[in-house]
Enzyme design. Structure first.
Site, mmCIF file in Angstrom:
data_model
loop_
_atom_site.group_PDB
_atom_site.id
_atom_site.type_symbol
_atom_site.label_atom_id
_atom_site.label_comp_id
_atom_site.label_asym_id
_atom_site.label_seq_id
_atom_site.Cartn_x
_atom_site.Cartn_y
_atom_site.Cartn_z
ATOM 1 N N ASP B 14 0.839 -1.209 0.000
ATOM 2 C CA ASP B 14 0.000 0.000 0.000
ATOM 3 C C ASP B 14 0.870 1.254 0.000
ATOM 4 O O ASP B 14 1.780 1.349 0.817
ATOM 5 C CB ASP B 14 -0.889 -0.034 1.251
ATOM 6 C CG ASP B 14 -2.046 0.963 1.214
ATOM 7 O OD1 ASP B 14 -1.985 1.925 0.425
ATOM 8 O OD2 ASP B 14 -2.991 0.782 1.993
ATOM 9 N N HIS B 16 -0.528 4.539 -0.002
ATOM 10 C CA HIS B 16 -1.263 5.731 0.432
ATOM 11 C C HIS B 16 -0.455 6.458 1.500
ATOM 12 O O HIS B 16 -0.215 5.918 2.570
ATOM 13 C CB HIS B 16 -2.634 5.336 0.995
ATOM 14 C CG HIS B 16 -3.615 4.961 -0.061
ATOM 15 N ND1 HIS B 16 -3.813 3.663 -0.451
ATOM 16 C CD2 HIS B 16 -4.444 5.719 -0.814
ATOM 17 C CE1 HIS B 16 -4.735 3.642 -1.419
ATOM 18 N NE2 HIS B 16 -5.131 4.875 -1.651
#
Lengths: 483, 138
Positions: B14, B16
């Site tokens: 991930d 983000h």
């Protein structure tokens, strides 16, 4: 490896290709000659570049969602639903995050778990593990053009398999799929790997198969000033054109101030064409895409529709060739097919209603276009200078010097000293310019805009404004006014 | 400044990054020493950092949907590494698809997390809980 912006030599390409196709078992199925014949048989209406050209001529804004699930039959069902119920004009195949980082073993586990659980545990379609014939099954089971959408630093094997698998458009670039999408991958590696991807597209192009390429516009999707995303788009277009790409869609993430966004879409096309011409690349067809708001969304679905519709209106008034839609589930994650179709339909309603209206060229709009052009030229021209004419070398030096600096990027290759914030009318400005090579005039302009907001809000310019802006849309506003 | 240390990061593949920066800022302002590992953090990296720094808690963020796959086995690994009792918090968009939160919460509590937070949780909430769990007086 010595990076330079030069069309890749065919012997070198072949050497790298042999390695790339070996990275996962499905690679060995790639057969270029056979893939070209396969593409020759694809009907016109399913070719991405054709549909974009037609839309561009007619002044239409095409609508495309994001979508991808683990299992092939479910993915096909999803895509058809988005066309039949959602009325999408173009389809995606959004690739899962493990594939994006070449973690094919984890992908395999994810596929098996998804089979057992009866739902997708992956956040996208694992095209590499599925291989060419299943990719072809996807493309043959739908009736509109399909694009590979992802966020992949090393997309070489993905490109080989998906293009041979019949996809006619491929998103990404060596900067836009590195800096926002990785932690510490050297920029020269990703630019080099994407030169391979673009060269592959160039080779298909030379064989008569035009694959559309779309550098990723929004970058970190959070308050990215237009001049920064435009700079990346232009550089990636130049790099792609050098490798033989002839069809490029340049992108921009909606900021929310209408004048700024319309100016951004207009200038991204003008500037990309200007620099392509400057560097001698003729006959590259440029189209544009606006991404609906890429930042935090409200949880309430009705409020989410408000945000979606604003993006739809902006895309239509800006005359973007294409708009990528969001869904009412955005605050929660990957949408159900119903939520996804709802977002597309809301977008279609607004886009179609606005067909016959054009944005007036007011003094404000003209001014905003001029500002964006001036800012972007500062960055690109400095980058070219740093590279002594070579844009690839220039890009490496520009990032090292913070001449290009993408706000909020996870990559350690990015300086991370620039801070954006909204001005009093919601346009994205620079709170901190850091090493962006703006003229004094431009820096003063941003300062005066931020000062205006600070006075209005009766507080100092600070990082708190940025935080408030990040939360703002989720909480129902555009500008993050103090609590 | 309280004398508590936390290891913060976004798990798995991930990337983000924005929320991670906001959390780091908020926890620092609240007086914690924050070891921010950023994005794409493996289970091993959280544990190594926690051991090296003598951290009191590991805060895992997951926004991309693979939380269910990425978080499994973290508590067991902590036990194996000798920090079996460390506080484990997790938050974000933890599964693929909009799911009733009670279901998601139970899933992650069963994995051994002490606190599980739904999408959009403001830092103030987890800061308050962490201070309580660690006996930090203000």
């Amino acid at each position: 490896m010595e990076l330079k912006n030069k069309k890749m030599d065919s012997k070198l390409f072949k050497t790298i290709q042999d390695e790339v196709l070996f990275q996962w078992s499905t690679g060995k199925e790639v057969d270029f000659e056979e893939a070209v014949k396969y593409h020759e048989a694809i009907p016109e209406h399913k070719i991405f570049s054709r549909k974009l050209s037609e839309a561009s001529k007619l002044g239409n804004t095409l609508i495309q969602p994001r979508a991808g699930v683990a299992l092939v039959d479910k993915h096909i069902e999803l895509l058809n639903y988005l066309v039949n119920e959602g009325e999408a004009d173009l389809l995606p195949t959004t690739i899962d995050s493990y594939t994006r980082h070449n973690r094919y073993n984890e992908v395999e586990k994810g596929i098996n778990e998804s089979r057992k659980a009866g739902r997708s545990l992956l956040n996208g379609f694992p095209a590499v593990n599925h291989g060419i014939s299943l990719c072809r099954k996807v493309n043959e089971s739908v009736n509109v053009p399909v694009e590979v959408r992802h966020g992949t630093p090393d997309a070489r094997l993905l490109a080989e398999i998906t293009i041979a698998g019949g996809f006619t458009s491929f998103e990404g670039g060596g900067i836009s799929y590195n800096i926002p999408y990785s932690k510490n991958i050297p920029l020269d590696k990703t630019i080099y790997d994407w030169q391979y991807v673009d060269r592959l597209m160039g080779i298909y192009e030379e064989a008569g198969i035009s694959i559309n390429r779309e550098p990723f516009g929004p970058l970190t999707g959070t308050l990215v000033p237009p001049c920064i995303s435009h700079s990346v788009a232009i550089i990636e277009s130049l790099l792609a054109a050098e490798q033989g790409v002839k069809n490029i869609t340049v992108g921009y993430g909606q900021c929310g101030n209408l004048i700024q966004d319309v100016a951004a879409i207009s200038t991204i096309k003008t500037l990309t064409e200007e620099y392509l011409e400057k560097f001698g690349y003729e006959d590259v067809v440029v189209t544009t895409v606006l991404h609906q708001w890429m930042g935090g969304f409200p949880q309430d679905e009705s409020k989410a529709f408000g945000v979606i519709s604003w993006g739809a209106a902006t895309a239509a008034l800006a005359g973007a060739t294409k708009v990528i839609v969001k869904t009412p589930h955005e605050a929660m994650g990957v949408p159900t097919k119903e939520a996804n179709a709802s977002g597309i339909k809301a977008t279609k309603q607004v886009v179609t209603m606005l067909r016959d209206q054009k944005m007036e060229l007011t003094k404000e709009l003209e001014e905003e276009k001029n500002i964006i052009k001036a800012e972007t030229r500062c960055i690109i021209d400095k980058t070219i200078e740093l590279g002594e004419g070579d844009i690839a070398v220039g890009t490496l030096r520009a990032f090292a010097a913070g001449v290009i600096d993408i706000p909020f990027a996870p990559s350690r290759q990015n300086a991370g000293k620039v801070f954006p914030a909204r001005d009093n009318m919601g346009a994205v400005r620079f709170l901190e310019c850091a090493n962006i090579p703006f003229t004094k005039e431009i820096k003063d302009y941003h300062y005066s805009k931020m000062l205006e907001r600070a006075k209005y809000e009766k507080r100092d310019m600070s990082f708190q404004m940025v935080i408030d802006d990040i939360y703002a849309i989720g909480k129902g506003r555009l500008v993050g006014r103090p609590r | 400044m309280n004398n508590k240390k936390i290891v913060l990061g976004v798990i798995g593949a991930d990337v983000h990054a924005v929320g991670n920066k906001i959390l780091a800022y908020a926890f620092e302002k609240a007086g914690f020493k924050v070891i921010n590992l950023g994005v794409m953090v493996s289970q091993e990296e959280y544990i190594k950092a926690a051991i090296e720094t003598g951290a009191d808690a590991i805060l895992v963020s997951s926004l991309y949907g693979h939380g269910e796959l990425d978080c499994r086995g973290l508590r067991e690994k902590c036990k194996e590494a000798g920090i079996g009792d460390i506080l484990l918090y997790v938050g974000g968009n933890l599964v693929v698809g909009k799911t009733p939160f009670e279901e998601v919460k139970q899933k992650f509590l069963d994995m051994g997390f002490n606190k599980v937070y739904p999408p959009g949780t403001l830092p103030d909430i987890s800061i308050k809980d962490l201070k309580e769990d660690l006996g930090v007086n203000d």
